[in-house]
Design a protein around this motif. Sequence first.
Motif, PDB file in Angstrom:
ATOM      1  N   ASN A  26      -3.411 -58.949 -50.579  1.00 39.45           N
ATOM      2  CA  ASN A  26      -3.351 -60.227 -51.285  1.00 39.45           C
ATOM      3  C   ASN A  26      -2.467 -60.278 -52.525  1.00 39.45           C
ATOM      4  O   ASN A  26      -2.135 -61.369 -52.981  1.00 39.45           O
ATOM      5  N   ALA A  27      -2.097 -59.154 -53.101  1.00 39.96           N
ATOM      6  CA  ALA A  27      -1.293 -59.146 -54.326  1.00 39.96           C
ATOM      7  C   ALA A  27       0.183 -59.371 -53.982  1.00 39.96           C
ATOM      8  O   ALA A  27       0.753 -58.619 -53.184  1.00 39.96           O
ATOM      9  N   PRO A  28       0.808 -60.402 -54.568  1.00 38.19           N
ATOM     10  CA  PRO A  28       2.218 -60.693 -54.250  1.00 38.19           C
ATOM     11  C   PRO A  28       3.150 -59.484 -54.385  1.00 38.19           C
ATOM     12  O   PRO A  28       4.050 -59.311 -53.565  1.00 38.19           O
ATOM     13  N   GLU A  29       2.919 -58.639 -55.388  1.00 37.87           N
ATOM     14  CA  GLU A  29       3.799 -57.474 -55.559  1.00 37.87           C
ATOM     15  C   GLU A  29       3.675 -56.484 -54.407  1.00 37.87           C
ATOM     16  O   GLU A  29       4.586 -55.687 -54.170  1.00 37.87           O
ATOM     17  N   HIS A  30       2.583 -56.532 -53.663  1.00 36.28           N
ATOM     18  CA  HIS A  30       2.439 -55.709 -52.460  1.00 36.28           C
ATOM     19  C   HIS A  30       2.921 -56.465 -51.223  1.00 36.28           C
ATOM     20  O   HIS A  30       3.568 -55.871 -50.359  1.00 36.28           O
ATOM     21  N   ILE A  31       2.610 -57.763 -51.142  1.00 38.90           N
ATOM     22  CA  ILE A  31       3.025 -58.559 -49.979  1.00 38.90           C
ATOM     23  C   ILE A  31       4.534 -58.437 -49.752  1.00 38.90           C
ATOM     24  O   ILE A  31       4.989 -58.268 -48.617  1.00 38.90           O
ATOM     25  N   THR A  32       5.313 -58.465 -50.829  1.00 40.24           N
ATOM     26  CA  THR A  32       6.770 -58.371 -50.691  1.00 40.24           C
ATOM     27  C   THR A  32       7.219 -57.005 -50.179  1.00 40.24           C
ATOM     28  O   THR A  32       8.353 -56.856 -49.732  1.00 40.24           O
ATOM     29  N   GLN A  33       6.336 -56.020 -50.208  1.00 36.15           N
ATOM     30  CA  GLN A  33       6.692 -54.681 -49.731  1.00 36.15           C
ATOM     31  C   GLN A  33       6.320 -54.441 -48.270  1.00 36.15           C
ATOM     32  O   GLN A  33       6.850 -53.522 -47.649  1.00 36.15           O
ATOM     33  N   TRP A  34       5.397 -55.231 -47.718  1.00 38.81           N
ATOM     34  CA  TRP A  34       4.964 -54.956 -46.343  1.00 38.81           C
ATOM     35  C   TRP A  34       5.133 -56.114 -45.358  1.00 38.81           C
ATOM     36  O   TRP A  34       5.047 -55.895 -44.151  1.00 38.81           O
ATOM     37  N   CYS A  35       5.372 -57.319 -45.820  1.00 36.56           N
ATOM     38  CA  CYS A  35       5.323 -58.484 -44.935  1.00 36.56           C
ATOM     39  C   CYS A  35       6.648 -58.698 -44.196  1.00 36.56           C
ATOM     40  O   CYS A  35       7.453 -59.562 -44.554  1.00 36.56           O
ATOM     41  N   ALA A  36       6.876 -57.884 -43.169  1.00 37.29           N
ATOM     42  CA  ALA A  36       8.058 -58.006 -42.313  1.00 37.29           C
ATOM     43  C   ALA A  36       7.723 -57.405 -40.958  1.00 37.29           C
ATOM     44  O   ALA A  36       6.964 -56.440 -40.878  1.00 37.29           O
ATOM     45  N   ALA A  37       8.286 -57.977 -39.907  1.00 37.65           N
ATOM     46  CA  ALA A  37       7.987 -57.506 -38.558  1.00 37.65           C
ATOM     47  C   ALA A  37       8.921 -56.395 -38.093  1.00 37.65           C
ATOM     48  O   ALA A  37       8.630 -55.698 -37.131  1.00 37.65           O
ATOM     49  N   SER A  38      10.070 -56.225 -38.778  1.00 38.10           N
ATOM     50  CA  SER A  38      11.007 -55.172 -38.388  1.00 38.10           C
ATOM     51  C   SER A  38      11.819 -54.734 -39.605  1.00 38.10           C
ATOM     52  O   SER A  38      11.832 -55.406 -40.630  1.00 38.10           O
ATOM     53  N   GLU A  39      12.503 -53.615 -39.452  1.00 36.62           N
ATOM     54  CA  GLU A  39      13.261 -53.023 -40.565  1.00 36.62           C
ATOM     55  C   GLU A  39      14.396 -53.906 -41.074  1.00 36.62           C
ATOM     56  O   GLU A  39      14.844 -53.760 -42.197  1.00 36.62           O
ATOM     57  N   ASP A  40      14.899 -54.821 -40.230  1.00 40.58           N
ATOM     58  CA  ASP A  40      16.018 -55.665 -40.654  1.00 40.58           C
ATOM     59  C   ASP A  40      15.555 -56.963 -41.320  1.00 40.58           C
ATOM     60  O   ASP A  40      16.363 -57.834 -41.617  1.00 40.58           O
ATOM     61  N   TRP A  41      14.240 -57.081 -41.571  1.00 40.78           N
ATOM     62  CA  TRP A  41      13.674 -58.226 -42.279  1.00 40.78           C
ATOM     63  C   TRP A  41      12.952 -57.741 -43.523  1.00 40.78           C
ATOM     64  O   TRP A  41      12.555 -56.578 -43.611  1.00 40.78           O
ATOM     65  N   HIS A  42      12.774 -58.655 -44.469  1.00 42.97           N
ATOM     66  CA  HIS A  42      11.990 -58.346 -45.665  1.00 42.97           C
ATOM     67  C   HIS A  42      11.372 -59.628 -46.203  1.00 42.97           C
ATOM     68  O   HIS A  42      11.630 -60.715 -45.693  1.00 42.97           O
ATOM     69  N   ALA A  43      10.529 -59.462 -47.221  1.00 44.28           N
ATOM     70  CA  ALA A  43       9.870 -60.602 -47.866  1.00 44.28           C
ATOM     71  C   ALA A  43      10.267 -60.586 -49.342  1.00 44.28           C
ATOM     72  O   ALA A  43       9.620 -59.946 -50.157  1.00 44.28           O
ATOM     73  N   PRO A  44      11.355 -61.287 -49.697  1.00 38.49           N
ATOM     74  CA  PRO A  44      11.839 -61.226 -51.072  1.00 38.49           C
ATOM     75  C   PRO A  44      10.990 -61.986 -52.086  1.00 38.49           C
ATOM     76  O   PRO A  44      11.138 -61.787 -53.292  1.00 38.49           O
ATOM     77  N   PHE A  45      10.062 -62.840 -51.599  1.00 43.76           N
ATOM     78  CA  PHE A  45       9.255 -63.635 -52.523  1.00 43.76           C
ATOM     79  C   PHE A  45       7.872 -63.870 -51.936  1.00 43.76           C
ATOM     80  O   PHE A  45       7.734 -64.119 -50.737  1.00 43.76           O
ATOM     81  N   ALA A  46       6.859 -63.778 -52.793  1.00 45.45           N
ATOM     82  CA  ALA A  46       5.495 -64.124 -52.375  1.00 45.45           C
ATOM     83  C   ALA A  46       4.728 -64.651 -53.578  1.00 45.45           C
ATOM     84  O   ALA A  46       4.887 -64.151 -54.699  1.00 45.45           O
TER      85      ALA A  46
END
Length: 140
Positions: A26-46
Amino acid sequence: MEASAQKITVATTVNAPVAKVWEQFNAPEHITQWCAASEDWHAPFAENDLRPGGKFTTTMAAKDGSFSFDFGGIYSNIVAEKAIAYDMADGRSVQITFEDHGGNTTVIEVFDAEQSNPVEMQRDGWQAILDNFKKHVENN
């Protein structure tokens, strides 16, 4: 969304206590580190307002900058370290449970399928994100 929407379930067991799993889910600083389905995607903001009626938004983006979208919803129920329920903007609902097994935590997500993509693709994508979450928690 129609009441007859197909439900999809994904789950993982994280080798960590429920308090740590809940915090990093639930913490945005963690969500941006894990919320992606593959290595070529990322979550730059939460951002996450974890309360009934609160909203969350996570930006999911291709690392090459070719595509991005915001994933979000409004919470309908929160039970600390046990359950989260929310509705997505398109009306689909999601229920997440956190099962405390004394040092290990099982996270189960049940969500309404959307009609645009095959169920298997939806399940695989959500499972890949949950698998990334498991890796993140166990390595932090």
